[in-house]
Enzyme design. Sequence first.
Site, PDB file in Angstrom:
ATOM      1  N   TYR A  46       0.844  -1.200   0.000  1.00  0.00           N
ATOM      2  CA  TYR A  46       0.000   0.000   0.000  1.00  0.00           C
ATOM      3  C   TYR A  46       0.874   1.244   0.000  1.00  0.00           C
ATOM      4  O   TYR A  46       1.829   1.322   0.776  1.00  0.00           O
ATOM      5  CB  TYR A  46      -0.926   0.023   1.224  1.00  0.00           C
ATOM      6  CG  TYR A  46      -2.365  -0.120   0.809  1.00  0.00           C
ATOM      7  CD1 TYR A  46      -2.976   0.880   0.051  1.00  0.00           C
ATOM      8  CD2 TYR A  46      -3.112  -1.248   1.132  1.00  0.00           C
ATOM      9  CE1 TYR A  46      -4.280   0.743  -0.377  1.00  0.00           C
ATOM     10  CE2 TYR A  46      -4.421  -1.384   0.710  1.00  0.00           C
ATOM     11  CZ  TYR A  46      -5.006  -0.385  -0.045  1.00  0.00           C
ATOM     12  OH  TYR A  46      -6.291  -0.519  -0.479  1.00  0.00           O
ATOM     13  N   GLU A  48      -0.576   4.778  -0.585  1.00  0.00           N
ATOM     14  CA  GLU A  48      -1.404   5.974  -0.830  1.00  0.00           C
ATOM     15  C   GLU A  48      -0.576   7.226  -0.602  1.00  0.00           C
ATOM     16  O   GLU A  48       0.191   7.314   0.360  1.00  0.00           O
ATOM     17  CB  GLU A  48      -2.623   5.969   0.096  1.00  0.00           C
ATOM     18  CG  GLU A  48      -3.699   4.998  -0.372  1.00  0.00           C
ATOM     19  CD  GLU A  48      -4.938   5.011   0.515  1.00  0.00           C
ATOM     20  OE1 GLU A  48      -4.956   5.740   1.526  1.00  0.00           O
ATOM     21  OE2 GLU A  48      -5.883   4.277   0.185  1.00  0.00           O
ATOM     22  N   ASP A 192      -5.330  14.259 -25.235  1.00  0.00           N
ATOM     23  CA  ASP A 192      -5.313  12.839 -24.860  1.00  0.00           C
ATOM     24  C   ASP A 192      -4.631  12.088 -26.001  1.00  0.00           C
ATOM     25  O   ASP A 192      -5.211  11.873 -27.057  1.00  0.00           O
ATOM     26  CB  ASP A 192      -6.748  12.348 -24.652  1.00  0.00           C
ATOM     27  CG  ASP A 192      -6.816  10.870 -24.282  1.00  0.00           C
ATOM     28  OD1 ASP A 192      -5.789  10.166 -24.421  1.00  0.00           O
ATOM     29  OD2 ASP A 192      -7.891  10.412 -23.861  1.00  0.00           O
ATOM     30  N   THR A 218      -2.633   6.600 -22.311  1.00  0.00           N
ATOM     31  CA  THR A 218      -2.503   5.240 -21.813  1.00  0.00           C
ATOM     32  C   THR A 218      -1.039   4.845 -21.991  1.00  0.00           C
ATOM     33  O   THR A 218      -0.295   5.488 -22.734  1.00  0.00           O
ATOM     34  CB  THR A 218      -3.365   4.245 -22.623  1.00  0.00           C
ATOM     35  OG1 THR A 218      -2.955   4.317 -23.991  1.00  0.00           O
ATOM     36  CG2 THR A 218      -4.839   4.554 -22.525  1.00  0.00           C
ATOM     37  N   LYS A 221      -0.712   1.261 -25.438  1.00  0.00           N
ATOM     38  CA  LYS A 221      -1.005   1.273 -26.874  1.00  0.00           C
ATOM     39  C   LYS A 221       0.325   1.413 -27.631  1.00  0.00           C
ATOM     40  O   LYS A 221       1.179   0.555 -27.483  1.00  0.00           O
ATOM     41  CB  LYS A 221      -2.047   2.337 -27.182  1.00  0.00           C
ATOM     42  CG  LYS A 221      -3.388   2.002 -26.492  1.00  0.00           C
ATOM     43  CD  LYS A 221      -4.473   3.019 -26.694  1.00  0.00           C
ATOM     44  CE  LYS A 221      -5.714   2.637 -25.891  1.00  0.00           C
ATOM     45  NZ  LYS A 221      -6.753   3.680 -25.922  1.00  0.00           N
ATOM     46  N   ARG A 227      -0.699  -2.221 -19.109  1.00  0.00           N
ATOM     47  CA  ARG A 227      -2.006  -1.556 -19.187  1.00  0.00           C
ATOM     48  C   ARG A 227      -2.100  -0.506 -18.089  1.00  0.00           C
ATOM     49  O   ARG A 227      -1.976  -0.826 -16.912  1.00  0.00           O
ATOM     50  CB  ARG A 227      -3.090  -2.632 -19.026  1.00  0.00           C
ATOM     51  CG  ARG A 227      -4.511  -2.187 -19.231  1.00  0.00           C
ATOM     52  CD  ARG A 227      -5.412  -3.390 -19.454  1.00  0.00           C
ATOM     53  NE  ARG A 227      -5.061  -4.013 -20.723  1.00  0.00           N
ATOM     54  CZ  ARG A 227      -5.453  -3.555 -21.919  1.00  0.00           C
ATOM     55  NH1 ARG A 227      -6.252  -2.503 -22.007  1.00  0.00           N
ATOM     56  NH2 ARG A 227      -5.062  -4.148 -23.027  1.00  0.00           N
TER      57      ARG A 227
HETATM   58  C1  LIG Z   1      -7.767   3.946 -25.169  1.00  0.00           C
HETATM   59  C2  LIG Z   1      -8.123   5.349 -24.879  1.00  0.00           C
HETATM   60  C3  LIG Z   1      -8.420   5.786 -23.580  1.00  0.00           C
HETATM   61  C4  LIG Z   1      -8.739   4.876 -22.421  1.00  0.00           C
HETATM   62  O1  LIG Z   1      -7.916   3.952 -22.035  1.00  0.00           O
HETATM   63  P1  LIG Z   1      -8.313   2.798 -21.007  1.00  0.00           P
HETATM   64  O2  LIG Z   1      -6.986   2.426 -20.470  1.00  0.00           O
HETATM   65  O3  LIG Z   1      -8.994   1.743 -21.792  1.00  0.00           O
HETATM   66  O4  LIG Z   1      -9.193   3.385 -19.956  1.00  0.00           O
HETATM   67  C5  LIG Z   1      -8.612   7.138 -23.357  1.00  0.00           C
HETATM   68  N1  LIG Z   1      -8.535   8.012 -24.373  1.00  0.00           N
HETATM   69  C6  LIG Z   1      -8.302   7.627 -25.642  1.00  0.00           C
HETATM   70  C7  LIG Z   1      -8.252   8.656 -26.712  1.00  0.00           C
HETATM   71  C8  LIG Z   1      -8.089   6.288 -25.936  1.00  0.00           C
HETATM   72  O5  LIG Z   1      -7.898   5.915 -27.202  1.00  0.00           O
END
Ligand SMILES: *Cc1c(COP(=O)(O)O)cnc(C)c1O
Length: 425
Positions: A46, A48, A192, A218, A221, A227
């Site tokens: 933990y 936090e 994002d 993220t 990707k 993840r």
């Molecule tokens: C994949 C994605 C997310 C979210 O990712 P998760 O890990 O699945 O919650 C957020 N924004 C965009 C633009 C994405 O393509």
Amino acid sequence: MRDTEIQQLIQAETTRQVNGVELIASENYASKEVIDAMANVFTNKYAEGYPGKRYYGGCDVVDKVESIAIDRLKKLFGAEYANVQPHSGAQANAAIFLATLQAGDTVLGFDLSHGGHLSHGSSVNFSGKIYDAQFYGVEEQSGLIDMDKVAAKAEACQPKLIICGASAYSQDWDYIRFRAIADSVGALLLADISHPAGMIATGLLNDPVPHCHIVSTTTHKTLRGPRGGVFMMGKDFENPWGRTTRKGSPIMMSSVLNSGVFPGMQGGPLEHIIAAKAVAFNEALSPGFATYQKQVKANADAMADAFVDLGYKIISGGTVNHLMLLDLRHNLDISGKVADAALGRAHITVNKNMVPFDDKSPFVTSGIRIGSPAITSRGLVEADCVQIVEWVDAVLKNSDNDSMIADIGKQVEAKMSKYSIYPTV
Ligand SMILES: *Cc1c(COP(=O)(O)O)cnc(C)c1O
């Protein structure tokens, strides 16, 4: 005690990943070192709070891990501040919304049905339920965003937060113009970059970090880590609402954003995942990663060219990143749902996807989305991509011919079983 039931399923999933062609644009294969870094005793801890300011004892080791992850991420993107605790990309965005908005405030994001993400204001997501979500989209003819229309929309709806970035848009983003629009209405600007992060980190696409107040992504990707989610600021700044500490000094955005994650959104951070993020960021800082990203782009180009040659329509006409969105209404008489299922039977994995101005439901759709990051991690190059497009084309044109699809599936398996799913850089 050995849980053979789950062990067998891990083996079955490994076999599925080895034998198939993975074209889901949001997926990738993490290295063995990244995977190993997730599976250890850090899961027991933990922590936090933040490094040096924890609510639990015994955090001296995890403090080092988290600090290294933060430093590497800052270096990778040239950022002054980073938070590596969000459990996922959607959680990163939720924390940013929570930190910077009040319930009912207006946010302006990219239309979901044009390729935007759930967490940018969808009516079924927290972002659309708690906030007043407004959208800009692409033009029907060109498939491109008209920046004058974004400016007009911002002027009309006066958002507190503007979001650029998407999950299925194959062109680059004009962050400089977005910032000018945000400034003109007094909004914060969030980029994002969940999808193209790896390409941005290696200089293949426009860099949002100098222009956007906050950048989220993220890590699983194109960045090819575990993840998870993270977010950054190119430069820290005083909060725009004039909030001060009890002693009267201004509160910096870094503290506002940190508190959005903890205690705002999450409890204990996943320090085992943060360890794996640190390993992935180190890989991303290596020259081999830049070579990988160049190949991701070359492979996407090769697939896009091959699809266009066969008469397919790519939304926006082509790709400058790692993905493309095919409008199947243009040359075929099948839905995204049927295409996705038929390709699956040939061990080719894609996802059905709404296309802009789609006349079918999100569960049926008129399109499929295709990406090159995962196959590139396995070592495939342009010629392999052309071969894959030929298989995809044959399956889509013969979606009810089971024996032909089974035969393509055998060819796919024979080819792919030769390539490792554990990339090295
Ligand atoms: C994949 C994605 C997310 C979210 O990712 P998760 O890990 O699945 O919650 C957020 N924004 C965009 C633009 C994405 O393509």
